[in-house]
Design an enzyme around this catalytic site. Structure first.
Site, short mmCIF file in Angstrom:
data_model
loop_
_atom_site.label_atom_id
_atom_site.label_comp_id
_atom_site.label_asym_id
_atom_site.label_seq_id
_atom_site.Cartn_x
_atom_site.Cartn_y
_atom_site.Cartn_z
N ASP A 42 -9.95 19.43 -29.42
CA ASP A 42 -8.74 19.50 -28.63
C ASP A 42 -9.04 19.69 -27.15
O ASP A 42 -10.07 20.26 -26.79
CB ASP A 42 -7.96 20.72 -29.12
N CYS A 100 -2.28 24.35 -28.79
CA CYS A 100 -1.64 24.28 -27.47
C CYS A 100 -1.01 25.58 -26.98
O CYS A 100 -1.26 25.97 -25.84
CB CYS A 100 -0.60 23.17 -27.37
N GLN A 126 -9.77 20.62 -34.64
CA GLN A 126 -9.40 19.59 -33.67
C GLN A 126 -10.37 19.63 -32.50
O GLN A 126 -10.72 20.72 -32.02
CB GLN A 126 -7.99 19.87 -33.13
N LYS A 158 2.46 8.34 -25.88
CA LYS A 158 1.05 8.56 -26.21
C LYS A 158 0.28 7.26 -26.35
O LYS A 158 0.85 6.20 -26.56
CB LYS A 158 0.93 9.35 -27.51
N ARG A 162 -2.77 23.61 -41.67
CA ARG A 162 -1.44 23.05 -41.93
C ARG A 162 -1.27 22.88 -43.42
O ARG A 162 -2.21 22.46 -44.10
CB ARG A 162 -1.29 21.69 -41.24
N HIS A 219 -2.02 16.41 -23.87
CA HIS A 219 -2.75 16.90 -25.02
C HIS A 219 -3.62 15.75 -25.50
O HIS A 219 -3.15 14.63 -25.59
CB HIS A 219 -1.70 17.28 -26.08
N HIS A 255 -6.48 20.26 -23.34
CA HIS A 255 -5.22 20.12 -22.63
C HIS A 255 -5.51 19.93 -21.16
O HIS A 255 -6.31 20.66 -20.58
CB HIS A 255 -4.33 21.34 -22.87
#
Length: 580
Positions: free
Chosen positions: A325, A276, A323, A407, A305, A453, A327
RNA sequence: GCCAAAAUAGCUCAGAGGUAGAGCAACGCACUCGUAAUGCGUAGGUCGUGGGUUCAACUCCCACUUUUGGCUCCA
């Protein structure tokens, strides 16, 4: 009706756990006993024991349980006062703690089955006669923190499965076998898809060529669909200076699960745990008008991570993962349509991979959170509306959202009924604020955009693991690492095989020829073990007529199809995601 | 990270205080084959790593690494 059955079975399981506690106390009279509830498929009981248990111990406990059951002991419920209870359990520290935790207005009950008395709210079966000594099995032992708190002592938990009848037990054990057969770690090795390396670091996956074929098919489809559905791709670095992570707040909240920084030119660089802040940097690169919004920026971004060593698990829980991902940055007005659109797109993606049983989970504002309450409420409502518009079954987890926004999570059921959480759509009231993101609205004033997200497949690694287990390694045609195996019946037909091979490759089909020394039977067996969807058996007949004979991995076959006919049907099947 | 267990050939596994064995895979040779394993042969292991006990350790002990089953955690 179903619920009644479940309740009855829960009683059986819970009663079994008391029987197990009695058996354990027979062997270890000084054991401290904690709790022993019924769970899905069985029960467990937690003990504080003088030594660790062996599998021989489990056998003995199991035998003693059978004896106790055969004694036809009655479960007697007795209501006692707090003081009585405390006297009875004076030497049981965990029970003492439980008694103190029972609310004042609740009565304290104990259950006695002859040789054993437990503090328990019940209910139980009437007598051990109602328990079937042939319908339970002690499965394994495990460590478990008292009351699930990391700072509490570690107890020994014995897990068991229990059913009404031996037949049900056998059914469940078979299910466990099925789960083992589908284990993505086992299949990943057998099918030569990926590996992990002790020398190179735990939790970091290595993709082999065959695995990469599948991963590529997933990612190509993903990219195509994103472009078709109004997204743009962005690309961002793997590391960023500490300023990014200080500003985003990650260093405050998640420092312990980030990889340690590396110093370059007197600055600390961190490997990214999320994409992000990078996407935000692209946004901050220019001034944006309401006319430009919404932005939908997607990236297959690989993040790292530090997951606890004991938490790692094949591809499902790794330290480096990609990910899928994106946005969404939009005006408040656009929020609702963006949400319903992203949910529709999620469902489309999941269904494209063969998942049809999908449920939603809505998580709302937790006690500790950032952002205005009215924004939270509006966002939560738009999430709820979108779920309802799609007609999805959903549960609400009140206060279960992240501190920065509400979420939706989507969970799918796999081929054997297990639920996996894949998609997540999360509002973020934190980052726009922290990075001071603005857009210029119609009235010429600067306003804060909404940021959403979302990840549809979650992580590619984990999703890949789920796919392996869902399909038991037999990927549908469009995902298979090798779609077609060409098998000449004898060396003499290798040339014809090569001709077919180039014809298929020209169409972008993942095909290979097995022109080795093996007999045809062995070649079929090898291709079958690799779960290749199509095997083309080529011999004299085929060569003469310019045809192919297709053997599917199911064992079915279509003989004497012309090459053109085969190729066009193959291309069509791949395009429509058909299984074979 | 915590509790427990495991680690032997590329894979699946057997073995045991006196320095290792099978099947499959690999490689070579022969067979030229019609729907799930052709036959014969060859090669392949510091028994996860490092210490200790012992005349002798792959085997017993300790530590570490990784994996497994859980617990905790999962932005």
């Amino acid at each position: 009706m179903k619920q009644q059955i479940d309740e009855k079975l829960a009683r059986v399981r819970h009663s079994m756990s008391h029987v197990m506690a009695e058996a354990v106390l027979e062997i270890f009279p000084d054991a401290q006993i904690a709790i022993g509830p019924a769970i899905d498929n069985g029960f467990y009981y937690d003990f504080d024991l003088p030594r660790s248990l062996t599998s021989d111990d489990l056998d003995e406990i199991s035998e003693r349980m059978k004896n106790i059951i055969s004694e036809d002991k009655e479960f007697k419920r007795i209501v006692v006062s707090r003081d009585e209870a405390k006297k009875m359990f004076a030497d049981q520290v965990y029970k003492m703690e439980l008694i103190d935790a029972i609310p004042e207005d609740q009565e304290v009950s104990i259950y006695n089955q002859g040789g054993f008395t437990d503090l328990c709210r019940g209910p139980h079966v009437e007598s051990t006669r109602q328990l079937n000594p042939q319908a339970f099995k002690l499965l394994n032992t495990a460590g478990a923190y008292w009351r699930g708190k990391e700072t509490n002592p570690m107890l020994t938990r014995i897990y068991a499965t229990a059913w009404n009848t031996p037949k049900e037990l056998r059914g469940y054990l078979k299910q466990l076998e099925e789960i083992e057969k589908r284990d993505h770690r086992k299949l990943g090795k057998e099918l030569d898809l990926f590996s992990f390396h002790e020398e190179a670091g735990p939790g970091l996956a290595y993709w082999h060529p065959r695995g990469m074929r599948v991963k590529g098919a997933i990612e190509n489809f993903w990219k195509d669909q994103h472009y078709k559905n109004g997204y743009e791709m962005v690309g961002t670095p793997h590391v960023g200076k500490s300023w990014l992570w200080e500003t985003s707040g990650h260093l405050d909240f998640y420092k312990e699960s980030m990889y340690s920084p590396m110093e370059m030119d007197k600055a600390d660089y961190y490997v990214k745990p999320m994409n992000c802040p990078f996407h935000v940097m692209i946004y901050l690169n220019g001034k944006h008008s309401y006319r430009e919004l919404p932005f939908r920026w997607a990236e297959l971004g690989t993040v790292y991570r530090y997951e606890k060593a004991g938490a790692l698990h094949g591809l499902m829980r790794v330290r480096g993962f990609t990910q899928d991902d994106a946005h969404l940055i939009c005006t408040p007005d656009q929020m609702e349509s963006e949400i319903s659109e992203v949910l529709r797109f999620s469902l489309f993606m999941l269904r494209s991979f063969g998942f049809t049983d999908i449920a939603a989970y809505l998580s709302t504002q937790p006690a500790k959170s950032v952002g205005e309450k009215e924004n939270w409420d509006a966002a939560t409502e738009s999430l709820r509306k979108a779920i309802e518009a799609e007609g999805l079954e959903y549960e609400t987890d009140e206060g279960g959202g992240a501190f920065y926004g509400p979420k939706i999570d989507l969970k799918v059921k796999d081929a054997i009924g297990r639920e996996w959480q894949l998609s997540t759509v999360q509002f973020d009231f934190n980052l726009p604020e922290r990075f001071d993101m603005v857009f210029v609205d119609k009235d010429g004033t600067e306003k804060r955009p909404y940021m959403i997200h979302r990840a549809l497949l979650g992580s590619i690694e984990r999703f890949f693991g789920v796919l392996i287990e869902h399909f038991a390694g037999a990927f549908p045609l469009w995902l298979s690492p090798e779609q077609v195996c060409i098998i000449p019946v004898a060396e003499h037909f290798n040339d014809y095989g090569q001709k077919i091979l180039s014809a298929l490759k020209e169409k972008g089909i993942r095909a290979y020829i097995d022109d080795g020394n093996d007999r045809m039977n062995a070649k079929i067996r090898n291709a079958q073990n690799k779960k290749v969807p199509h095997m083309l058996i080529l011999g004299e007949k085929e060569e003469q007529d310019l045809t192919v004979s297709v053997r599917y991995r199911t064992g079915k076959q279509d003989n004497g199809i012309t090459l053109d006919e085969y190729v066009s049907s193959l291309v069509a099947k791949i395009g429509s995601h058909e299984d074979l």
